[in-house]
Each structure stands twice: as structure tokens, then as C-alpha cells.
Write a protein that holds these residues in place. Sequence first.
Motif, PDB file in Angstrom:
ATOM      1  N   ILE A 131       0.870  -1.171   0.000  1.00  8.87           N
ATOM      2  CA  ILE A 131       0.000   0.000   0.000  1.00  8.87           C
ATOM      3  C   ILE A 131       0.907   1.220   0.000  1.00  8.87           C
ATOM      4  CG2 ILE A 131      -1.707   1.335   1.300  1.00  8.87           C
ATOM      5  CD1 ILE A 131      -2.766  -1.310   2.437  1.00  8.87           C
ATOM      6  N   GLN A 132       0.713   2.106  -0.962  1.00  8.57           N
ATOM      7  CA  GLN A 132       1.494   3.338  -1.051  1.00  8.57           C
ATOM      8  C   GLN A 132       0.584   4.505  -0.687  1.00  8.57           C
ATOM      9  OE1 GLN A 132       4.529   3.215  -4.355  1.00  8.57           O
ATOM     10  NE2 GLN A 132       2.959   1.832  -5.164  1.00  8.57           N
ATOM     11  N   VAL A 133       1.040   5.306   0.281  1.00  7.95           N
ATOM     12  CA  VAL A 133       0.199   6.353   0.847  1.00  7.95           C
ATOM     13  C   VAL A 133       0.949   7.683   0.840  1.00  7.95           C
ATOM     14  CG1 VAL A 133      -1.042   7.085   2.930  1.00  7.95           C
ATOM     15  CG2 VAL A 133      -0.902   4.657   2.367  1.00  7.95           C
ATOM     16  N   ASP A 134       0.268   8.734   0.425  1.00  7.99           N
ATOM     17  CA  ASP A 134       0.833  10.064   0.551  1.00  7.99           C
ATOM     18  C   ASP A 134       1.083  10.310   2.042  1.00  7.99           C
ATOM     19  OD1 ASP A 134       0.711  13.022   1.096  1.00  7.99           O
ATOM     20  OD2 ASP A 134       0.543  13.078  -1.091  1.00  7.99           O
ATOM     21  N   PRO A 135       2.254  10.815   2.406  1.00  5.50           N
ATOM     22  CA  PRO A 135       2.557  11.010   3.827  1.00  5.50           C
ATOM     23  C   PRO A 135       1.538  11.870   4.574  1.00  5.50           C
ATOM     24  CG  PRO A 135       4.533  11.304   2.511  1.00  5.50           C
ATOM     25  CD  PRO A 135       3.382  11.165   1.541  1.00  5.50           C
ATOM     26  N   GLU A 136       0.793  12.710   3.880  1.00  6.92           N
ATOM     27  CA  GLU A 136      -0.208  13.560   4.536  1.00  6.92           C
ATOM     28  C   GLU A 136      -1.557  12.855   4.728  1.00  6.92           C
ATOM     29  OE1 GLU A 136      -0.545  17.382   2.699  1.00  6.92           O
ATOM     30  OE2 GLU A 136       1.632  17.606   2.552  1.00  6.92           O
ATOM     31  N   ASN A 137      -1.721  11.664   4.164  1.00  6.13           N
ATOM     32  CA  ASN A 137      -2.994  10.949   4.234  1.00  6.13           C
ATOM     33  C   ASN A 137      -2.991  10.000   5.440  1.00  6.13           C
ATOM     34  OD1 ASN A 137      -5.344   9.524   3.838  1.00  6.13           O
ATOM     35  ND2 ASN A 137      -5.010   9.172   1.659  1.00  6.13           N
ATOM     36  N   SER A 138      -3.180  10.566   6.620  1.00  6.07           N
ATOM     37  CA  SER A 138      -3.105   9.773   7.847  1.00  6.07           C
ATOM     38  C   SER A 138      -4.213   8.721   7.940  1.00  6.07           C
ATOM     39  CB  SER A 138      -3.126  10.679   9.072  1.00  6.07           C
ATOM     40  OG  SER A 138      -4.313  11.447   9.098  1.00  6.07           O
ATOM     41  N   ALA A 139      -5.383   8.990   7.378  1.00  8.47           N
ATOM     42  CA  ALA A 139      -6.479   8.017   7.441  1.00  8.47           C
ATOM     43  C   ALA A 139      -6.117   6.746   6.666  1.00  8.47           C
ATOM     44  CB  ALA A 139      -7.768   8.624   6.891  1.00  8.47           C
ATOM     45  N   SER A 140      -5.514   6.901   5.513  1.00  9.16           N
ATOM     46  CA  SER A 140      -5.131   5.732   4.724  1.00  9.16           C
ATOM     47  C   SER A 140      -3.992   4.965   5.387  1.00  9.16           C
ATOM     48  CB  SER A 140      -4.742   6.150   3.308  1.00  9.16           C
ATOM     49  OG  SER A 140      -4.648   5.016   2.474  1.00  9.16           O
ATOM     50  N   SER A 141      -3.053   5.680   5.996  1.00  6.05           N
ATOM     51  CA  SER A 141      -1.973   5.022   6.743  1.00  6.05           C
ATOM     52  C   SER A 141      -2.547   4.206   7.892  1.00  6.05           C
ATOM     53  CB  SER A 141      -0.991   6.059   7.283  1.00  6.05           C
ATOM     54  OG  SER A 141      -0.335   6.713   6.234  1.00  6.05           O
ATOM     55  N   ALA A 142      -3.559   4.741   8.551  1.00  4.68           N
ATOM     56  CA  ALA A 142      -4.190   4.028   9.664  1.00  4.68           C
ATOM     57  C   ALA A 142      -4.866   2.755   9.181  1.00  4.68           C
ATOM     58  CB  ALA A 142      -5.182   4.939  10.383  1.00  4.68           C
ATOM     59  N   VAL A 143      -5.503   2.803   8.020  1.00  7.21           N
ATOM     60  CA  VAL A 143      -6.125   1.599   7.443  1.00  7.21           C
ATOM     61  C   VAL A 143      -5.056   0.536   7.224  1.00  7.21           C
ATOM     62  CG1 VAL A 143      -7.229   0.647   5.373  1.00  7.21           C
ATOM     63  CG2 VAL A 143      -8.095   2.761   6.389  1.00  7.21           C
ATOM     64  N   ALA A 144      -3.935   0.928   6.613  1.00  6.11           N
ATOM     65  CA  ALA A 144      -2.858  -0.027   6.347  1.00  6.11           C
ATOM     66  C   ALA A 144      -2.388  -0.687   7.644  1.00  6.11           C
ATOM     67  CB  ALA A 144      -1.704   0.671   5.634  1.00  6.11           C
ATOM     68  N   ARG A 145      -2.161   0.106   8.672  1.00 10.17           N
ATOM     69  CA  ARG A 145      -1.696  -0.450   9.951  1.00 10.17           C
ATOM     70  C   ARG A 145      -2.742  -1.373  10.574  1.00 10.17           C
ATOM     71  NH1 ARG A 145       0.035   4.788  10.243  1.00 10.17           N
ATOM     72  NH2 ARG A 145      -1.576   5.344  11.744  1.00 10.17           N
ATOM     73  N   ARG A 146      -4.015  -0.961  10.550  1.00 15.75           N
ATOM     74  CA  ARG A 146      -5.076  -1.814  11.119  1.00 15.75           C
ATOM     75  C   ARG A 146      -5.198  -3.135  10.367  1.00 15.75           C
ATOM     76  NH1 ARG A 146      -7.864   3.119  11.630  1.00 15.75           N
ATOM     77  NH2 ARG A 146      -9.010   2.697   9.729  1.00 15.75           N
ATOM     78  N   ALA A 147      -4.855  -3.138   9.094  1.00 17.06           N
ATOM     79  CA  ALA A 147      -4.934  -4.365   8.290  1.00 17.06           C
ATOM     80  C   ALA A 147      -3.661  -5.205   8.408  1.00 17.06           C
ATOM     81  CB  ALA A 147      -5.211  -4.017   6.830  1.00 17.06           C
ATOM     82  N   GLY A 148      -2.764  -4.824   9.307  1.00 17.36           N
ATOM     83  CA  GLY A 148      -1.582  -5.644   9.561  1.00 17.36           C
ATOM     84  C   GLY A 148      -0.384  -5.342   8.678  1.00 17.36           C
ATOM     85  N   PHE A 149      -0.411  -4.226   7.960  1.00 17.16           N
ATOM     86  CA  PHE A 149       0.726  -3.827   7.136  1.00 17.16           C
ATOM     87  C   PHE A 149       1.723  -3.088   8.013  1.00 17.16           C
ATOM     88  CE2 PHE A 149      -2.391  -4.821   4.079  1.00 17.16           C
ATOM     89  CZ  PHE A 149      -1.829  -4.880   2.817  1.00 17.16           C
ATOM     90  N   THR A 150       2.996  -3.203   7.683  1.00 16.95           N
ATOM     91  CA  THR A 150       4.047  -2.513   8.422  1.00 16.95           C
ATOM     92  C   THR A 150       4.812  -1.606   7.464  1.00 16.95           C
ATOM     93  OG1 THR A 150       5.576  -4.350   8.086  1.00 16.95           O
ATOM     94  CG2 THR A 150       4.297  -4.356  10.131  1.00 16.95           C
ATOM     95  N   PRO A 151       5.416  -0.546   7.993  1.00 21.09           N
ATOM     96  CA  PRO A 151       6.181   0.344   7.111  1.00 21.09           C
ATOM     97  C   PRO A 151       7.268  -0.430   6.368  1.00 21.09           C
ATOM     98  CG  PRO A 151       5.839   1.379   9.234  1.00 21.09           C
ATOM     99  CD  PRO A 151       5.381  -0.049   9.371  1.00 21.09           C
ATOM    100  N   GLY A 152       7.393  -0.136   5.088  1.00 14.34           N
ATOM    101  CA  GLY A 152       8.376  -0.817   4.252  1.00 14.34           C
ATOM    102  C   GLY A 152       9.360   0.161   3.660  1.00 14.34           C
TER     103      GLY A 152
END
Length: 175
Positions: A131-152
Motif C-alpha cells: 500500500i502506497q500512501v501520501d505522507p499527509e494521508n493519515s487516514a489511509s496510513s491508519a487503514v494499512a496499519r489496522r490491516a496488519g501492514f508494516t512500514p516498508g
Amino acid sequence: MHEVTLSDGIITLSPLRLDDVEAHLTGEDELLVRWLNGGPGTREGVEAYFRHCREQWDAAGPLRAFGIRTGAHEALAGTIDLRFAGEGLAPGQVNVAYGLYPSWRGRGLATRAVLLASRYAAAEGGEEAVIQVDPENSASSAVARRAGFTPGKQPRSNDGPRFDRYIRDLRAPLR
């Protein structure tokens, strides 16, 4: 076309279709345009894109675009697509992109959609979801983390915008 329907009992993912165009245009807002679409949709443009999505399904192409549907009437709440090939993806990686219409946000539907789509990607041979997220899109980053994704790690590139990258191993059990 092989019709795919995925459900967790709350949401259903199924391929986008031309009768979704009106709901998509009605649901599109400034945030979807900014983070996902790249510009406001027109009827002609959305119809052409949805036809392209159908062609990709029919040809078993690298793009698998789903409508995120909910409720007894399966109202279109947003979209999620998987790309099994593309720039910046290693073999076995699958890009996941999603967006919800404003009235459906904040209910956990995007996280559910990412989990369902990830299961599908794994069943189709995907090894790692990205999942690639604009650094300013905190809501999308939160979705990724809740779905078990980790920073890559970011792929090396001097062109285009910088995105935060979230990774999930699809070979590991998905909740």
C-alpha cells in the motif's frame, strides 16, 4: 468473465460495473480526487475506466478493480483495486489502492476491504501486498496499519511524488 464475489458478512467486494458509474460520481469528493483519482471524474472518463476494469477481468489482466459494497442492497461505498504488476513492484508484489465515499468513512469498511482483497491476492499467487500512501494521508496510513501492514522500504526513485510504503506478507495467515 469469471465473476468474483468476496464477502465477510459486512461488506462485499465484486467487480466494478457500468451501473456503478452514477454512485461513483455522486460519492466522489475532494479527498478521493486528491488521494486516489488524480482529478475530478467525468461521466465519460469513469465509464471508460470501468469498461477498462471489466476488460482486465475478462482478460485476467494485472488490474482487478472491485466495488466495495455494503448493506442488503449492496450500496457502493467505495472502490479497491489490486495491481499484480506495475512500476515499483517486484515479482510477487501486489499494489492495493482503496477509497471510500464520504458517507461511508470511519466505519472500518476500508480495513475490511483491504483484508478481503489481500486474501484474494494471496489466492491468486500474490506473495506480498503493498500500500502506497501520501505522507499527509493519515487516514489511509491508519487503514494499512489496522490491516496488519508494516512500514516498508521505499524503492529508489527521483521521479514523481514520494509515498509512504506499507507491506504485508501474503504467505502469512491473514486475520
